[in-house]
Design an enzyme around this catalytic site. Sequence first.
Site, PDB file in Angstrom:
ATOM      1  N   LYS A  15       0.821  -1.412  -0.012  1.00 52.33           N
ATOM      2  CA  LYS A  15      -0.090   0.125  -0.020  1.00 52.33           C
ATOM      3  C   LYS A  15       0.817   1.205  -0.160  1.00 52.33           C
ATOM      4  O   LYS A  15       0.483   2.200  -0.911  1.00 52.33           O
ATOM      5  CB  LYS A  15      -1.004   0.074   1.150  1.00 52.33           C
ATOM      6  N   ARG A  90      -9.180   0.830   8.857  1.00 52.86           N
ATOM      7  CA  ARG A  90      -8.818  -0.733   9.341  1.00 52.86           C
ATOM      8  C   ARG A  90      -9.717  -1.347  10.039  1.00 52.86           C
ATOM      9  O   ARG A  90      -9.846  -2.576  10.675  1.00 52.86           O
ATOM     10  CB  ARG A  90      -7.622  -0.405  10.166  1.00 52.86           C
ATOM     11  N   ARG A 127      11.912  -5.665   4.289  1.00 57.58           N
ATOM     12  CA  ARG A 127      11.519  -4.503   4.089  1.00 57.58           C
ATOM     13  C   ARG A 127      12.559  -3.475   4.950  1.00 57.58           C
ATOM     14  O   ARG A 127      12.905  -3.828   5.948  1.00 57.58           O
ATOM     15  CB  ARG A 127      10.085  -3.813   4.356  1.00 57.58           C
ATOM     16  N   ARG A 160      11.854  -1.519  10.736  1.00 57.18           N
ATOM     17  CA  ARG A 160      10.740  -0.976  11.541  1.00 57.18           C
ATOM     18  C   ARG A 160      10.825  -2.033  12.572  1.00 57.18           C
ATOM     19  O   ARG A 160      11.118  -3.198  12.396  1.00 57.18           O
ATOM     20  CB  ARG A 160       9.603  -0.814  11.007  1.00 57.18           C
ATOM     21  N   ARG A 171       0.380  -8.824  13.412  1.00 56.39           N
ATOM     22  CA  ARG A 171      -0.342  -7.828  12.729  1.00 56.39           C
ATOM     23  C   ARG A 171      -1.182  -8.593  11.406  1.00 56.39           C
ATOM     24  O   ARG A 171      -2.262  -7.863  11.180  1.00 56.39           O
ATOM     25  CB  ARG A 171       0.601  -6.984  11.990  1.00 56.39           C
TER      26      ARG A 171
HETATM   27  P1  ADP Z   1       1.326  -2.049   7.740  1.00 52.41           P
HETATM   28  O1  ADP Z   1       0.080  -1.722   7.151  1.00 52.41           O
HETATM   29  O2  ADP Z   1       2.486  -2.272   7.118  1.00 52.41           O
HETATM   30  O3  ADP Z   1       0.940  -2.810   8.915  1.00 52.41           O
HETATM   31  P2  ADP Z   1       1.392   0.879   9.043  1.00 52.41           P
HETATM   32  O4  ADP Z   1       2.386   1.733   8.941  1.00 52.41           O
HETATM   33  O5  ADP Z   1       0.168   0.993   8.074  1.00 52.41           O
HETATM   34  O6  ADP Z   1       1.789  -0.796   8.468  1.00 52.41           O
HETATM   35  O7  ADP Z   1       0.846   0.634  10.606  1.00 52.41           O
HETATM   36  C1  ADP Z   1       1.614   0.293  11.607  1.00 52.41           C
HETATM   37  C2  ADP Z   1       1.027   0.325  13.047  1.00 52.41           C
HETATM   38  O8  ADP Z   1       0.039   1.639  13.020  1.00 52.41           O
HETATM   39  C3  ADP Z   1      -0.323  -0.859  12.937  1.00 52.41           C
HETATM   40  O9  ADP Z   1       0.277  -2.106  13.258  1.00 52.41           O
HETATM   41  C4  ADP Z   1      -1.197  -0.319  13.925  1.00 52.41           C
HETATM   42  O10 ADP Z   1      -0.615  -0.323  15.297  1.00 52.41           O
HETATM   43  C5  ADP Z   1      -1.057   1.254  13.660  1.00 52.41           C
HETATM   44  N1  ADP Z   1      -2.107   1.664  12.708  1.00 52.41           N
HETATM   45  C6  ADP Z   1      -1.988   2.182  11.477  1.00 52.41           C
HETATM   46  N2  ADP Z   1      -2.900   2.891  10.861  1.00 52.41           N
HETATM   47  C7  ADP Z   1      -4.018   2.377  11.747  1.00 52.41           C
HETATM   48  C8  ADP Z   1      -5.502   2.502  11.796  1.00 52.41           C
HETATM   49  N3  ADP Z   1      -5.947   2.829  10.637  1.00 52.41           N
HETATM   50  N4  ADP Z   1      -6.125   2.047  13.052  1.00 52.41           N
HETATM   51  C9  ADP Z   1      -5.414   1.532  13.976  1.00 52.41           C
HETATM   52  N5  ADP Z   1      -4.291   1.467  14.127  1.00 52.41           N
HETATM   53  C10 ADP Z   1      -3.493   1.828  13.005  1.00 52.41           C
END
Ligand code: ADP
Length: 214
Positions: A15, A90, A127, A160, A171
């Site tokens: 994404k 999400r 990554r 990360r 996750r």
């Molecule tokens: P990825 O999609 O690779 O898991 P992100 O950078 O989008 O990584 O998200 C990292 C973390 O940030 C998630 O594991 C969560 O804890 C938090 N997070 C990101 N976006 C949301 C969201 N829309 N709602 C709740 N938590 C979020």
Amino acid sequence: MKKKLILLGPPGAGKGTVGSRLSVIWGLPLISSGDLLREHLKRGTEAGSNAGKYMEKGELVPDEIVIKMIEEKLTGPLCREGFIIDGFPRTIVQAEMLDTIVDDAGETKVIYLKAGDDFLVERLSLRRVCGGCGKIYHLVNLPPLKEGICDFCGRALIQRDDDKEEIIRRRLDVYRRMTAPLIEYYRSKNILHMVSGEGKLEDTVSEIKKIAKW
Ligand code: ADP
Ligand code: ZN
């Protein structure tokens, strides 16, 4: 016409990488909830330090924290012409909120980037991200020109904390339970398009361009 694209899919489906490419092509801002949260965490804001304890475990940050951050962005001047969102919504609650935040102008498309678990675990383990500008690399498929250094800003690449196998599995688990139901949510609105996230970046990008026709 206002262009609104939502990128949906499991962690590691691409994404962020696909979104930043499309953002340049269409001249639309990329709003990434993960980046916003990490920015808050780095700046030490109250929202950021609340969010941090969920993020390090691979859990979702509470809806109200994320919704507030995203709403601020989406209703601001930056997003007048439209936006690309990565990582939001999400949960069903977030999706319903998004429907009320965003006006009806223009067109909304949802792209679901599909990929299998083993593929995702491997991709996320390889990554690396720039600690300065956030640019995303892959040690094999999208390596930097100089090992460990960002091509764009020269800062060091880092892994990360949540890109370690145990947290990645967590996750994915959270994704299946909390986020996958959004596929049905958007399918029933007739705005969902499925695209493979396992192919080459350029192929994925051109397929999305064809779907969006923007
Ligand atoms: P990825 O999609 O690779 O898991 P992100 O950078 O989008 O990584 O998200 C990292 C973390 O940030 C998630 O594991 C969560 O804890 C938090 N997070 C990101 N976006 C949301 C969201 N829309 N709602 C709740 N938590 C979020
Ligand atoms: Zn950089």
